[in-house]
Design a protein around this motif. Structure first.
Motif, PDB file in Angstrom:
ATOM      1  N   GLN A  75       0.650   5.445   0.425  1.00 36.23           N
ATOM      2  CA  GLN A  75      -0.402   6.770   1.027  1.00 36.23           C
ATOM      3  C   GLN A  75      -0.064   8.141   0.613  1.00 36.23           C
ATOM      4  O   GLN A  75       1.233   8.291   0.524  1.00 36.23           O
ATOM      5  CB  GLN A  75      -0.339   6.516   2.521  1.00 36.23           C
ATOM      6  CG  GLN A  75      -1.287   7.503   3.216  1.00 36.23           C
ATOM      7  CD  GLN A  75      -1.311   7.148   4.458  1.00 36.23           C
ATOM      8  OE1 GLN A  75      -1.359   6.320   5.148  1.00 36.23           O
ATOM      9  NE2 GLN A  75      -1.817   8.233   5.147  1.00 36.23           N
ATOM     10  N   TRP A 117       2.317  -1.088  -7.884  1.00 38.68           N
ATOM     11  CA  TRP A 117       2.745   0.517  -7.726  1.00 38.68           C
ATOM     12  C   TRP A 117       3.733   0.612  -8.972  1.00 38.68           C
ATOM     13  O   TRP A 117       3.516   1.472  -9.511  1.00 38.68           O
ATOM     14  CB  TRP A 117       3.527   0.848  -6.481  1.00 38.68           C
ATOM     15  CG  TRP A 117       3.680   1.932  -6.165  1.00 38.68           C
ATOM     16  CD1 TRP A 117       5.113   2.497  -6.333  1.00 38.68           C
ATOM     17  CD2 TRP A 117       2.764   3.157  -6.139  1.00 38.68           C
ATOM     18  NE1 TRP A 117       4.989   3.997  -5.877  1.00 38.68           N
ATOM     19  CE2 TRP A 117       3.613   4.309  -5.903  1.00 38.68           C
ATOM     20  CE3 TRP A 117       1.679   3.264  -5.927  1.00 38.68           C
ATOM     21  CZ2 TRP A 117       2.919   5.395  -5.663  1.00 38.68           C
ATOM     22  CZ3 TRP A 117       0.957   4.459  -5.806  1.00 38.68           C
ATOM     23  CH2 TRP A 117       1.512   5.703  -5.690  1.00 38.68           C
ATOM     24  N   GLU A 174       3.530  -2.654   6.620  1.00 35.55           N
ATOM     25  CA  GLU A 174       2.507  -3.828   6.478  1.00 35.55           C
ATOM     26  C   GLU A 174       2.500  -4.409   7.807  1.00 35.55           C
ATOM     27  O   GLU A 174       3.687  -4.359   8.742  1.00 35.55           O
ATOM     28  CB  GLU A 174       3.042  -5.072   5.499  1.00 35.55           C
ATOM     29  CG  GLU A 174       2.872  -4.817   4.137  1.00 35.55           C
ATOM     30  CD  GLU A 174       3.056  -5.833   3.165  1.00 35.55           C
ATOM     31  OE1 GLU A 174       2.889  -6.978   3.691  1.00 35.55           O
ATOM     32  OE2 GLU A 174       3.972  -5.642   2.275  1.00 35.55           O
ATOM     33  N   ARG A 227      -5.031   5.821   0.442  1.00 29.89           N
ATOM     34  CA  ARG A 227      -4.111   4.679   0.316  1.00 29.89           C
ATOM     35  C   ARG A 227      -4.404   3.877  -1.078  1.00 29.89           C
ATOM     36  O   ARG A 227      -5.642   3.479  -1.266  1.00 29.89           O
ATOM     37  CB  ARG A 227      -4.405   3.708   1.364  1.00 29.89           C
ATOM     38  CG  ARG A 227      -3.825   4.222   2.515  1.00 29.89           C
ATOM     39  CD  ARG A 227      -3.642   3.260   3.756  1.00 29.89           C
ATOM     40  NE  ARG A 227      -3.049   3.665   4.938  1.00 29.89           N
ATOM     41  CZ  ARG A 227      -2.725   3.020   5.659  1.00 29.89           C
ATOM     42  NH1 ARG A 227      -2.912   1.726   5.622  1.00 29.89           N
ATOM     43  NH2 ARG A 227      -2.363   3.529   6.903  1.00 29.89           N
ATOM     44  N   TYR A 228      -3.396   3.802  -1.849  1.00 29.32           N
ATOM     45  CA  TYR A 228      -3.398   2.818  -2.852  1.00 29.32           C
ATOM     46  C   TYR A 228      -2.918   1.506  -2.527  1.00 29.32           C
ATOM     47  O   TYR A 228      -1.875   1.333  -2.028  1.00 29.32           O
ATOM     48  CB  TYR A 228      -2.479   3.377  -4.101  1.00 29.32           C
ATOM     49  CG  TYR A 228      -2.553   2.345  -5.450  1.00 29.32           C
ATOM     50  CD1 TYR A 228      -3.509   2.456  -6.179  1.00 29.32           C
ATOM     51  CD2 TYR A 228      -1.698   1.373  -5.441  1.00 29.32           C
ATOM     52  CE1 TYR A 228      -3.844   1.490  -7.315  1.00 29.32           C
ATOM     53  CE2 TYR A 228      -1.920   0.590  -6.587  1.00 29.32           C
ATOM     54  CZ  TYR A 228      -2.808   0.459  -7.470  1.00 29.32           C
ATOM     55  OH  TYR A 228      -2.827  -0.298  -8.367  1.00 29.32           O
ATOM     56  N   ASP A 229      -3.956   0.533  -2.669  1.00 30.26           N
ATOM     57  CA  ASP A 229      -3.551  -0.655  -2.116  1.00 30.26           C
ATOM     58  C   ASP A 229      -3.663  -1.691  -3.419  1.00 30.26           C
ATOM     59  O   ASP A 229      -4.470  -1.743  -4.172  1.00 30.26           O
ATOM     60  CB  ASP A 229      -5.048  -1.331  -1.477  1.00 30.26           C
ATOM     61  CG  ASP A 229      -4.658  -2.489  -0.815  1.00 30.26           C
ATOM     62  OD1 ASP A 229      -3.921  -3.518  -1.477  1.00 30.26           O
ATOM     63  OD2 ASP A 229      -5.315  -2.900   0.478  1.00 30.26           O
ATOM     64  N   GLU A 230      -2.526  -2.332  -3.779  1.00 30.79           N
ATOM     65  CA  GLU A 230      -2.206  -3.071  -5.034  1.00 30.79           C
ATOM     66  C   GLU A 230      -3.263  -4.231  -4.935  1.00 30.79           C
ATOM     67  O   GLU A 230      -3.765  -4.652  -6.169  1.00 30.79           O
ATOM     68  CB  GLU A 230      -0.808  -3.801  -4.788  1.00 30.79           C
ATOM     69  CG  GLU A 230       0.388  -2.730  -5.118  1.00 30.79           C
ATOM     70  CD  GLU A 230       1.813  -3.130  -4.859  1.00 30.79           C
ATOM     71  OE1 GLU A 230       2.593  -2.633  -5.481  1.00 30.79           O
ATOM     72  OE2 GLU A 230       1.962  -4.154  -4.421  1.00 30.79           O
ATOM     73  N   GLN A 246       1.096  -1.109   0.024  1.00 25.21           N
ATOM     74  CA  GLN A 246      -0.085   0.009  -0.033  1.00 25.21           C
ATOM     75  C   GLN A 246       0.923   1.345  -0.033  1.00 25.21           C
ATOM     76  O   GLN A 246       2.060   1.432   0.732  1.00 25.21           O
ATOM     77  CB  GLN A 246      -1.031   0.046   1.162  1.00 25.21           C
ATOM     78  CG  GLN A 246      -2.047  -0.988   1.318  1.00 25.21           C
ATOM     79  CD  GLN A 246      -2.655  -0.815   2.683  1.00 25.21           C
ATOM     80  OE1 GLN A 246      -3.041   0.289   3.056  1.00 25.21           O
ATOM     81  NE2 GLN A 246      -3.578  -1.822   2.801  1.00 25.21           N
TER      82      GLN A 246
END
Length: 56
Positions: A5, A30, A55, A12-15, A3
Motif C-alpha cells: 500500500q 512485488w 493478509e 494498493r498493488y495486489d500481486e 499486497q
C-alpha cells in the motif's frame, strides 16, 4: 500473493491483479517491479515507500 500500500494515497498493488494499465500482468510479484516503480494513483511515492499489507 501479497499486497503493498502507498502511504500517501492508500493505493494498493495486489500481486494477483498486477497493474495492466502500467504494463504489469496479473501475477507480477512485488520483487519483479522495477526499483523506480511509482504509485500509479498519486505519483508521489516510490516502491521503497510502500508498506506490506497484512493478509487477512
Amino acid at each position: 500473493m501479497s499486497q503493498y500500500q502507498c502511504p500517501e494515497c492508500g493505493y494498493r498493488y495486489d500481486e494477483r491483479h498486477g497493474e495492466p494499465h502500467e504494463g504489469y500482468a496479473p501475477g507480477t510479484t512485488w520483487e519483479e517491479l522495477p526499483e523506480d516503480f511509482t504509485c500509479p494513483d498519486c505519483a508521489v511515492r516510490v516502491k521503497a515507500d510502500f508498506v506490506p499489507v497484512a493478509e487477512t
